[in-house]
Design a protein around this motif. Structure first.
Motif, PDB file in Angstrom:
ATOM      1  N   GLY A 103      47.132  34.405  41.474  1.00  0.00           N
ATOM      2  CA  GLY A 103      46.254  34.826  40.387  1.00  0.00           C
ATOM      3  C   GLY A 103      46.982  35.564  39.283  1.00  0.00           C
ATOM      4  N   LYS A 104      46.345  36.625  38.779  1.00  0.00           N
ATOM      5  CA  LYS A 104      46.905  37.414  37.683  1.00  0.00           C
ATOM      6  C   LYS A 104      48.206  38.102  38.102  1.00  0.00           C
ATOM      7  CE  LYS A 104      43.675  36.655  34.625  1.00  0.00           C
ATOM      8  NZ  LYS A 104      43.970  35.924  33.357  1.00  0.00           N
ATOM      9  N   GLU A 107      50.916  35.608  37.785  1.00  0.00           N
ATOM     10  CA  GLU A 107      51.213  35.300  36.387  1.00  0.00           C
ATOM     11  C   GLU A 107      52.073  36.390  35.748  1.00  0.00           C
ATOM     12  OE1 GLU A 107      47.619  34.601  34.285  1.00  0.00           O
ATOM     13  OE2 GLU A 107      47.035  32.853  35.491  1.00  0.00           O
ATOM     14  N   VAL A 108      51.708  37.651  35.999  1.00  0.00           N
ATOM     15  CA  VAL A 108      52.455  38.758  35.390  1.00  0.00           C
ATOM     16  C   VAL A 108      53.875  38.822  35.955  1.00  0.00           C
ATOM     17  CG1 VAL A 108      52.570  41.270  35.146  1.00  0.00           C
ATOM     18  CG2 VAL A 108      50.385  40.085  34.878  1.00  0.00           C
TER      19      VAL A 108
END
Length: 304
Positions: A103-104, A107-108
């Motif tokens: 998830g996020k 991505e980061v």
């Protein structure tokens, strides 16, 4: 862990490589006892060639090259193992966290990993070292560790994504196991080969990079290491005056130590990837095949 160690030692490449690395570690730990002379003491004439009194010759300042090479092992190995450990810890933490949570978070962390991979490491380290000034071994190890973790994070993330879908991971999640326990007890034990491969490669890279930075004059010239030995030999024009031994000693140490680490690295890769293992046919089977071919040849000769 004991089974993995036995498997490594059973591999010829790993055994030879581990023996070389262990010899350098012992040499570094026992440097004050083994070195024949003080590294800062003038014990010979300038650029004295190798001989009975000084096996590897002397520098322009009359210092024993063998003693400096032995003491330089301490600094070079300290930087190599410290930077390698830092690279491995950061790369493993980032890769496992990104691959497991997704998830996020993925991505980061993947964004930072891509930035780390896109920026050329050596020019970045040159800029940082030049900005800081004459850097000591600890600072060099920190610079290498903080700028070289991207590749390890990418490989660890890819393997974690593969393990993330395994049945035992899904079963642990269904049982309500916390994420930290799944990572520590289920994921990391299955990433040992990847982590070991990353650590060994990072140590080798760090030792060579540290020698490069110090050869370019970005290290502390008062600290004796293989890199500063090359720097002093270059600044005193050792090759131009025929004192090749001043360059040969640290270069030979780098080559032998690097070869030992490379052998261990190749062995870990073979163990982790069975397709890379060479097929070894037992001697008894080979003898039986030869006898069979001989009998077949005899039979064909009799029929003709």
């Amino acid at each position: 862990m004991r089974g993995l160690l036995q498997t490594l030692l059973a591999n010829r490449k790993a055994a030879i490589g581990a023996a070389i690395v262990l010899a350098f570690v012992v040499l570094a730990l026992a440097a004050p006892l083994i070195a024949p002379f003080d590294i800062n003491q003038r014990v010979a004439t300038p650029h004295e060639p190798p001989g009975a009194d000084h096996v590897m010759g002397a520098t322009r300042m009359g210092r024993d090259v063998l003693s400096q090479t032995i003491h330089g092992t301490q600094t070079s190995l300290l930087v190599g193992f410290a930077a390698g450990l830092l690279v491995t810890v950061i790369g493993t933490a980032v890769g496992v966290t990104a691959g497991y949570f997704g998830g996020k978070v993925d991505e980061v962390l993947n964004l930072f990993t891509n930035i780390s991979l896109v920026i050329p490491n050596l020019p970045l380290m040159l800029v940082l070292a030049a900005f800081i000034g004459q850097t000591g071994p600890f600072v060099i190890a920190t610079i290498i560790g903080l700028t070289s973790w991207g590749w390890g994070a990418r490989v660890t993330r890819a393997q974690t994504l593969s393990l993330r879908q395994r049945d035992y991971i899904l079963a642990a999640e269904m049982l309500g196991e916390p994420a930290w326990r799944i990572i520590m007890a289920e994921l990391l034990p299955n990433l040992v080969s990847i982590i070991g491969f990353n650590f060994i490669g990072s140590v080798l890279y760090a030792v060579i990079t540290e020698a490069t930075l110090e050869f370019l004059g970005l290290g502390d010239p008062m600290v004796v290491s293989w890199g500063t030995m090359l720097y002093h030999a270059q600044s005193t024009s050792a090759l131009q005056v025929g004192a090749w031994w001043e360059m040969a000693a640290p270069c030979l140490a780098l080559v032998i130590f690097g070869s030992g680490l490379s052998l261990v690295n190749f062995a870990v890769d073979e163990i982790a990837n069975p397709r890379l293992r060479t097929l070894r046919v037992p001697a008894g089977v080979l003898a039986g095949l030869k006898r069979s071919h001989a009998l077949q040849g005899t039979g064909e000769g009799g029929r003709t």
